[in-house]
Design a protein around this motif. Structure first.
Motif, PDB file in Angstrom:
ATOM      1  N   PHE A 134      30.255  30.000  31.278  1.00  0.00           N
ATOM      2  CA  PHE A 134      30.645  31.284  31.859  1.00  0.00           C
ATOM      3  C   PHE A 134      31.249  32.106  30.734  1.00  0.00           C
ATOM      4  CE2 PHE A 134      33.799  34.076  33.775  1.00  0.00           C
ATOM      5  CZ  PHE A 134      33.181  34.557  34.908  1.00  0.00           C
ATOM      6  N   CYS A 135      30.626  33.245  30.399  1.00  0.00           N
ATOM      7  CA  CYS A 135      31.105  34.015  29.246  1.00  0.00           C
ATOM      8  C   CYS A 135      30.791  35.494  29.433  1.00  0.00           C
ATOM      9  CB  CYS A 135      30.444  33.508  27.969  1.00  0.00           C
ATOM     10  SG  CYS A 135      31.022  34.314  26.463  1.00  0.00           S
ATOM     11  N   GLY A 136      31.760  36.344  29.089  1.00  0.00           N
ATOM     12  CA  GLY A 136      31.479  37.765  29.147  1.00  0.00           C
ATOM     13  C   GLY A 136      32.713  38.634  29.145  1.00  0.00           C
ATOM     14  N   LEU A 137      32.543  39.837  29.683  1.00  0.00           N
ATOM     15  CA  LEU A 137      33.594  40.851  29.698  1.00  0.00           C
ATOM     16  C   LEU A 137      33.925  41.256  31.121  1.00  0.00           C
ATOM     17  CD1 LEU A 137      32.295  43.168  26.820  1.00  0.00           C
ATOM     18  CD2 LEU A 137      34.358  41.755  26.747  1.00  0.00           C
ATOM     19  N   LEU A 138      35.218  41.457  31.366  1.00  0.00           N
ATOM     20  CA  LEU A 138      35.697  41.945  32.646  1.00  0.00           C
ATOM     21  C   LEU A 138      36.499  43.220  32.418  1.00  0.00           C
ATOM     22  CD1 LEU A 138      36.290  41.704  35.701  1.00  0.00           C
ATOM     23  CD2 LEU A 138      38.221  40.215  35.105  1.00  0.00           C
ATOM     24  N   PHE A 139      36.038  44.321  33.004  1.00  0.00           N
ATOM     25  CA  PHE A 139      36.728  45.611  32.934  1.00  0.00           C
ATOM     26  C   PHE A 139      37.489  45.809  34.241  1.00  0.00           C
ATOM     27  CE2 PHE A 139      33.169  45.824  30.110  1.00  0.00           C
ATOM     28  CZ  PHE A 139      33.513  46.679  29.074  1.00  0.00           C
ATOM     29  N   LEU A 140      38.798  45.956  34.139  1.00  0.00           N
ATOM     30  CA  LEU A 140      39.639  46.217  35.306  1.00  0.00           C
ATOM     31  C   LEU A 140      40.470  47.458  35.022  1.00  0.00           C
ATOM     32  CD1 LEU A 140      40.901  42.622  36.239  1.00  0.00           C
ATOM     33  CD2 LEU A 140      39.213  43.993  37.468  1.00  0.00           C
ATOM     34  N   GLY A 141      39.992  48.596  35.505  1.00  0.00           N
ATOM     35  CA  GLY A 141      40.689  49.833  35.213  1.00  0.00           C
ATOM     36  C   GLY A 141      40.740  50.076  33.719  1.00  0.00           C
ATOM     37  N   GLU A 142      41.951  50.194  33.164  1.00  0.00           N
ATOM     38  CA  GLU A 142      42.110  50.465  31.736  1.00  0.00           C
ATOM     39  C   GLU A 142      42.203  49.185  30.910  1.00  0.00           C
ATOM     40  OE1 GLU A 142      45.525  52.958  31.573  1.00  0.00           O
ATOM     41  OE2 GLU A 142      44.471  54.730  32.327  1.00  0.00           O
ATOM     42  N   MET A 143      42.094  48.025  31.563  1.00  0.00           N
ATOM     43  CA  MET A 143      42.154  46.750  30.848  1.00  0.00           C
ATOM     44  C   MET A 143      40.769  46.136  30.716  1.00  0.00           C
ATOM     45  SD  MET A 143      45.696  44.946  32.224  1.00  0.00           S
ATOM     46  CE  MET A 143      45.397  45.208  33.972  1.00  0.00           C
TER      47      MET A 143
END
Length: 263
Positions: A134-143
């Motif tokens: 499991f690998c990748g990017l998580l965008f949560l608002g400004e984070m």
């Protein structure tokens, strides 16, 4: 580009604009594709997509590669469980959490998903020993967070230079012994008694024109980083990377996400 979509709300001064290319391919040797991609709530296996994505300052957006392991379809099932569960996790994550609270939530999600895959592997015929990276990017608002379980990889391509941002959870990486099989990993969802997740906060570190590459080891095992860097400089596309991996033997499934920050 096939799709132009906006995630969470109206365009404003805090909007991030991403150009995405997604492709998951069975490769040249395997009979089935155990890789799966989650990107913006859509799932990809044996198909490709190109999108322009606008992320508002309240967006929830994930770009994840999961590489399943296990015979007789077990790997396909494990990667699907992992990404289905993560998509649900994003949907129900509480608002207003700080970095530590988000990290704690992610660790609980890993524990729960690991136990679920382990339970299914013990219950279902042909799924014994299944698991998933499991690998990748998580965008949560400004984070923005880089996430990793296993040996799929996240790279940043900036100024013509490719840099790996994740650390492989492989026996070779752990011991520094190059004679070890590069595909022997000690951490995965569903593998072993427990699993853990590496979480890196990338908030404020992303620049316009940065490109992020997320891939299964079907790419990184077939192409040395120097060759991947050359392709990204000359012909930066998911299709070009997968074609090069298949020309190099394509011994495994190959999945690629390219995210370029264009505004």
């Amino acid at each position: 580009f096939e799709i132009h979509c906006r995630i969470n709300g109206c365009k404003n001064n805090d909007t991030m604009l991403l150009k995405t290319e997604i492709s998951s391919d069975v490769g040249c040797v395997r009979a089935n594709n155990e890789d799966m991609i989650l990107c913006g709530g859509d799932f990809f296996r044996n198909r490709s997509s190109k999108q322009i994505v606008e992320l508002s300052d309240t967006a929830r957006f994930a770009a994840i590669v999961a590489d399943g392991m296990g015979g007789h379809g077990g790997g396909e099932f494990a990667s699907k469980i992992a990404l289905d569960n993560f998509d649900d996790f994003i949907l129900h994550l509480l608002e207003g959490l700080n970095e530590d609270e988000i990290a704690s939530s992610l660790k609980r999600w890993v524990d729960e998903t690991h136990r679920l895959i382990l339970k299914k592997s013990n219950e279902l015929p042909g799924c014994e020993g299944m698991g998933s990276t499991f690998c990748g990017l998580l965008f949560l608002g400004e984070m923005v967070f880089a996430l990793n379980v296993g040996d799929s990889r996240l790279y940043r391509f900036r100024g013509g230079i490719l840099k790996q941002l994740t650390t492989d959870h492989s026996i070779r990486q752990l011991t520094g012994d190059s004679s070890q099989d590069k595909n022997m990993i000690y951490n995965s969802l569903g593998g072993g008694e427990s699993a853990f997740i590496d979480i890196k906060n990338l908030s404020g570190q992303m620049l316009t024109e940065d490109m992020y590459l997320i891939c299964s080891d079907g790419l990184s095992d077939m192409l040395p980083d120097e060759e991947t860097e050359r392709i990204l400089n000359e012909n930066p596309s998911a299709e070009a990377l997968i074609t090069a991996a298949k020309n190099g033997g394509g011994r495994d499934n190959v999945s690629v996400i390219l995210l370029k920050i264009i505004g």
